[in-house]
Motif scaffolding. Structure first.
Motif, PDB file in Angstrom:
ATOM      1  N   TYR A 161       5.749   0.031  -0.791  1.00  0.00           N
ATOM      2  CA  TYR A 161       5.074   1.157  -0.138  1.00  0.00           C
ATOM      3  C   TYR A 161       5.865   2.445  -0.296  1.00  0.00           C
ATOM      4  CZ  TYR A 161       3.303   3.958   3.794  1.00  0.00           C
ATOM      5  OH  TYR A 161       2.804   4.955   4.580  1.00  0.00           O
ATOM      6  N   LYS A 172       4.931   5.747  -2.778  1.00  0.00           N
ATOM      7  CA  LYS A 172       4.852   7.090  -2.177  1.00  0.00           C
ATOM      8  C   LYS A 172       5.790   8.051  -2.907  1.00  0.00           C
ATOM      9  CE  LYS A 172       5.751   6.695   2.139  1.00  0.00           C
ATOM     10  NZ  LYS A 172       5.978   7.196   3.513  1.00  0.00           N
ATOM     11  N   HIS A 227      -1.077   7.483   0.745  1.00  0.00           N
ATOM     12  CA  HIS A 227      -0.667   6.426   1.660  1.00  0.00           C
ATOM     13  C   HIS A 227      -1.515   5.167   1.480  1.00  0.00           C
ATOM     14  CE1 HIS A 227       2.260   8.868   3.675  1.00  0.00           C
ATOM     15  NE2 HIS A 227       1.364   9.782   3.989  1.00  0.00           N
ATOM     16  N   ALA A 270      -0.411   3.482  -1.728  1.00  0.00           N
ATOM     17  CA  ALA A 270       0.907   2.868  -1.543  1.00  0.00           C
ATOM     18  C   ALA A 270       0.800   1.589  -0.721  1.00  0.00           C
ATOM     19  CB  ALA A 270       1.849   3.857  -0.859  1.00  0.00           C
ATOM     20  N   ALA A 271      -0.014   1.626   0.349  1.00  0.00           N
ATOM     21  CA  ALA A 271      -0.187   0.446   1.194  1.00  0.00           C
ATOM     22  C   ALA A 271      -0.874  -0.680   0.432  1.00  0.00           C
ATOM     23  CB  ALA A 271      -0.994   0.810   2.438  1.00  0.00           C
ATOM     24  N   GLY A 329       1.537  -2.215  -1.884  1.00  0.00           N
ATOM     25  CA  GLY A 329       2.471  -3.011  -1.100  1.00  0.00           C
ATOM     26  C   GLY A 329       1.908  -4.378  -0.752  1.00  0.00           C
ATOM     27  N   ARG A 353      -0.733   2.785   6.579  1.00  0.00           N
ATOM     28  CA  ARG A 353       0.421   2.983   7.466  1.00  0.00           C
ATOM     29  C   ARG A 353       0.687   4.470   7.646  1.00  0.00           C
ATOM     30  NH1 ARG A 353      -0.393  -1.735   7.734  1.00  0.00           N
ATOM     31  NH2 ARG A 353       1.134  -3.426   7.760  1.00  0.00           N
TER      32      ARG A 353
END
Length: 259
Positions: free
Chosen positions: A71, A75, A91, A94-95, A98, A157
């Motif tokens: 994550y 980012k 975000h 990235a999440a 992840g 997140r």
């Protein structure tokens, strides 16, 4: 990402993940038994609610660490200006990345854990060995697609601009709502992971699993375990995000003071 940031993400994410998984494990067991095809009582009821905890404990730290490292790296890699309207997209991407990486660790742990939860008399290592013997390594990744789909839909997140308590409250609220919405996917994942080897459900087809639950139990079956799931994810979001944010901040501060 610099070395200090990498280490802070690794340790903070891992510690927060282990704490949440162990504290809220009884709720997860109740949810799994409610979603199991044999029903709550036959799956064990309230007996042995810590069955499968070794699998969760072993997989929790690397799973959580893998998520947050990926994550944070994605980012950093995207490096979009904080004032840009594309920040939410950054975000979310990235999440999602992840979760894809973390599920490589989470799914094998989850398969073993859930089978132990509905078969409390069997030891975790025995279940692990049986899966490898009967199905091979692919047996440990049964339900990977449904797990990634479920997690990616609600894995947003909050960035670390706000303080840890704001992050925790936002995470708890968002997690609870998303938990309810994604419960059918969680039911499908549970049925796929618990299905007998060679059955149609074990093939991993999410739509087929959902159709089977709808046909036998109706809408109530699709939302089996929604209450303990919402409770666990809301409380878990509060603990996880708050603990991660605070732990990472403390570690970064300590690292700068003691290079």
């Amino acid at each position: 990402m610099d070395r200090l940031g990498f280490t802070a993400s690794l340790v903070a994410g891992g510690v927060a993940g282990v704490s949440v998984d162990l504290i809220l494990f009884p709720l997860d067991t109740i949810k799994t038994r409610l979603q199991s095809p044999q029903g709550f009582t036959k799956a064990g009821g309230f007996r042995g609610i810590y069955a499968g905890v070794p699998s969760a404990a072993i997989g929790s730290f690397p799973n959580a660490a893998a998520f947050f490292i990926t994550y944070e790296y994605v980012k950093w890699f995207l490096h979009i200006d904080s004032s840009s309207y594309l920040m939410p997209v950054k975000h979310m991407l990235a999440a999602s990345a992840g979760e894809v990486v973390a599920c490589l660790i989470r799914v094998p742990s989850e398969v073993v854990k859930q089978r132990a939860q509905v078969s409390a008399s069997s030891r975790t290592f025995q279940i692990f060995s049986n899966i490898l013997y009967q199905e091979g390594i692919q047996g440990l990744y049964r339900g990977y697609r449904s797990t990634v789909l479920r997690e990616a839909l609600w894995s947003w997140r909050q960035d670390h601009v706000v303080d840890s308590w704001q992050s925790a409250v936002c995470g708890a609220f968002a997690g609870g709502v998303a938990a309810a919405v994604t419960t059918p996917l969680d039911v499908a994942k549970t049925r796929i992971m618990l299905a007998k080897a060679g059955s149609s459900t074990a093939s991993g087809n999410v739509l087929s699993a959902l159709h089977g639950v709808w046909r036998t139990q109706g809408p109530a079956g699709l939302f089996a375990g929604v209450i303990p799931r919402m409770a666990a994810i809301s409380l878990g979001g509060f603990i996880f995000l708050g603990a991660y944010d605070k732990a990472r901040s403390l570690m970064l501060e300590f690292g700068r003071e003691n290079p």
